[in-house]
Design a protein around this motif. Structure first.
Motif, PDB file in Angstrom:
ATOM      1  N   VAL A 101       0.845  -1.235  -0.115  1.00 35.90           N
ATOM      2  CA  VAL A 101      -0.055   0.130   0.056  1.00 35.90           C
ATOM      3  C   VAL A 101       0.937   1.080  -0.055  1.00 35.90           C
ATOM      4  O   VAL A 101       0.516   2.187  -0.787  1.00 35.90           O
ATOM      5  CB  VAL A 101      -0.912  -0.142   1.262  1.00 35.90           C
ATOM      6  N   ARG A 102       1.782   1.281   0.667  1.00 33.57           N
ATOM      7  CA  ARG A 102       2.827   2.376   0.819  1.00 33.57           C
ATOM      8  C   ARG A 102       3.489   2.748  -0.501  1.00 33.57           C
ATOM      9  O   ARG A 102       3.593   3.845  -1.023  1.00 33.57           O
ATOM     10  CB  ARG A 102       3.824   2.165   1.913  1.00 33.57           C
ATOM     11  N   ARG A 103       3.757   1.653  -1.118  1.00 34.75           N
ATOM     12  CA  ARG A 103       4.471   1.819  -2.598  1.00 34.75           C
ATOM     13  C   ARG A 103       3.318   2.463  -3.559  1.00 34.75           C
ATOM     14  O   ARG A 103       3.649   3.239  -4.476  1.00 34.75           O
ATOM     15  CB  ARG A 103       5.023   0.554  -3.053  1.00 34.75           C
ATOM     16  N   HIS A 104       2.125   2.032  -3.348  1.00 36.41           N
ATOM     17  CA  HIS A 104       0.963   2.317  -4.243  1.00 36.41           C
ATOM     18  C   HIS A 104       0.739   3.807  -4.117  1.00 36.41           C
ATOM     19  O   HIS A 104       0.818   4.443  -5.114  1.00 36.41           O
ATOM     20  CB  HIS A 104      -0.101   1.604  -4.148  1.00 36.41           C
ATOM     21  N   VAL A 105       0.519   4.202  -2.845  1.00 39.48           N
ATOM     22  CA  VAL A 105       0.293   5.585  -2.566  1.00 39.48           C
ATOM     23  C   VAL A 105       1.329   6.498  -3.012  1.00 39.48           C
ATOM     24  O   VAL A 105       0.944   7.555  -3.820  1.00 39.48           O
ATOM     25  CB  VAL A 105       0.097   5.795  -0.939  1.00 39.48           C
ATOM     26  N   ARG A 106       2.767   6.013  -2.827  1.00 43.44           N
ATOM     27  CA  ARG A 106       3.697   7.133  -3.287  1.00 43.44           C
ATOM     28  C   ARG A 106       3.764   7.148  -4.652  1.00 43.44           C
ATOM     29  O   ARG A 106       4.140   8.201  -5.428  1.00 43.44           O
ATOM     30  CB  ARG A 106       4.961   6.689  -2.540  1.00 43.44           C
TER      31      ARG A 106
END
Length: 391
Positions: A163-168
């Motif tokens: 999720v962190r990678r997708h948001v960034r």
């Protein structure tokens, strides 16, 4: 220089403790977590665990099992294929007991974030599948067949990292939409209830903590269960809780094992003050005799009891009932009264959903008129409640 006897370092006379009593307040006993309370155990009293070996070996799996000493564990190859649960029609009569006493632990191998654009911008890979509650219209058991206990995914670190990678990768949101004017909204509870998951482990807490550090995004989840433990998670405005509400008569018939609707509404201010954004799902809207009168009463109650600070930031989703023939057959085996209002062939039509499943929904003309009417009721009884999404 030595200070005079009976005088403190500040020069003030030393106060003697009367009768030897301490002058400081006694230490407060630590607050008991709600998930350790009798109320929580009535919701979820796990007696049996089915688990993939990798899930048992993971840190989250070990944390969960440490809270369940002595519980019988059966190892399975896949959380999707458990013959004694899935596809076993003998379980229909034990529908609620299985939800109460059975827990499944698995590993989520396929981590994908799907576009949505309705309630949320994105559907994140969920930390669970299934629920300890037993809402008669729930779509999740359609894929499992005859049993739908909580399946918790223990590779939460991988889910959070994804999720962190997708948001960034999205960067800042440049145009407002119905999901949110500024933040990318990620639904983290598509196939479960995050408030109930938090009775078992810290998956929900970990996701809320992750979004706390993502200033361009918000987590979002719908719930029908008031879990006070969530008030301590410090979301700092980066998580949206959507309390699902419906008229009391509908909830007593259809929302089995959930928190009473009045409790969900009463919790809104506490969750707002704890740092959540608080919205409401008017969901599902079930058409039956007297439905307009009862929705008017519910909306009037919202207007009467919610404080101004909740109303100022609130928004709503309106979701008309979607049903399914296979779930209809399951419900006839454990809760036939629910089907008296859920199954209405004369007002419903078949439609294929976005995920490819064949469902039953109100006919287009019926749905269109019903949505128009409930929006009129909102304008009359709760004009402050902005409609963010209607379906």
């Amino acid at each position: 220089m030595d200070q005079p006897a009976g005088e403190s370092a500040s020069g003030e006379p030393e106060q003697q403790a009367l009768f030897g009593w301490a002058e400081t307040a006694p230490e407060q006993a630590p607050r008991q977590a709600f998930r350790d309370s009798p109320q929580a155990r009535r919701m979820l009293d796990v007696r049996e665990v089915y688990a993939e070996p990798a899930a048992l070996d993971s840190p989250r799996g070990q944390q969960i099992m440490a809270r369940l000493p002595g519980v019988r564990v059966t190892e399975v190859d896949s959380h999707w294929r458990i013959p004694s649960l899935h596809g076993n029609d003998g379980n229909i009569g034990r529908w609620v007991r299985i939800k109460t006493e059975t827990l499944v632990l698995g590993v989520k191998h396929k981590l994908t974030t799907r576009p949505n654009g309705r309630s949320a911008d994105w559907i994140a890979p969920g930390p669970s599948n299934g629920c300890a509650m037993a809402c008669a219209y729930c779509y999740v058991p359609r894929r499992k067949g005859f049993a739908n206990p909580i399946t918790l995914f223990t590779n939460i670190e991988a889910i959070v990292a994804h999720v962190r990678r997708h948001v960034r990768a999205q960067g800042p949101k440049t145009e407002p939409n119905q999901c949110d004017p500024e933040a990318w909204v990620y639904d983290i509870g598509e196939n479960g209830d995050c408030s109930v998951d938090a009775l078992v482990c810290d998956n929900t807490a970990d996701l809320i903590a992750a979004f706390r550090g993502l200033p361009t995004a918000k987590a979002s989840f719908a719930t029908k269960f008031v879990n006070p433990d969530l008030l301590a998670l410090d979301p700092q405005g980066r998580t949206r809780v959507r309390f699902s509400v419906m008229p009391g008569d509908d909830a007593r018939l259809l929302d089995i094992r959930t928190s009473p609707v009045d409790e969900r509404i009463a919790a809104a201010a506490d969750f707002l003050d704890a740092g959540y954004e608080v919205h409401f799902n008017l969901s599902p809207v079930v058409l039956r005799p007297g439905w307009q009168r009862d929705w008017a009463e519910l909306l009037t109650h919202l207007d009467d009891v919610l404080p101004a600070r909740v109303k100022k930031q609130a928004a709503a989703e309106i979701i008309m009932l979607t049903h399914n023939e296979s779930l209809h057959e399951v419900n006839l085996g454990w809760h036939p009264r629910a089907e008296e209002v859920l199954w209405q062939p004369e007002a419903q039509e078949t439609k294929r959903s976005q995920n490819g499943s064949l469902n039953v929904r109100y006919a287009q003309d019926v749905k269109r008129e019903s949505l128009r009417r409930i929006q009129q009721l909102l304008a009359t009884h709760a004009p402050w409640l902005r409609v963010r999404y209607a379906f």
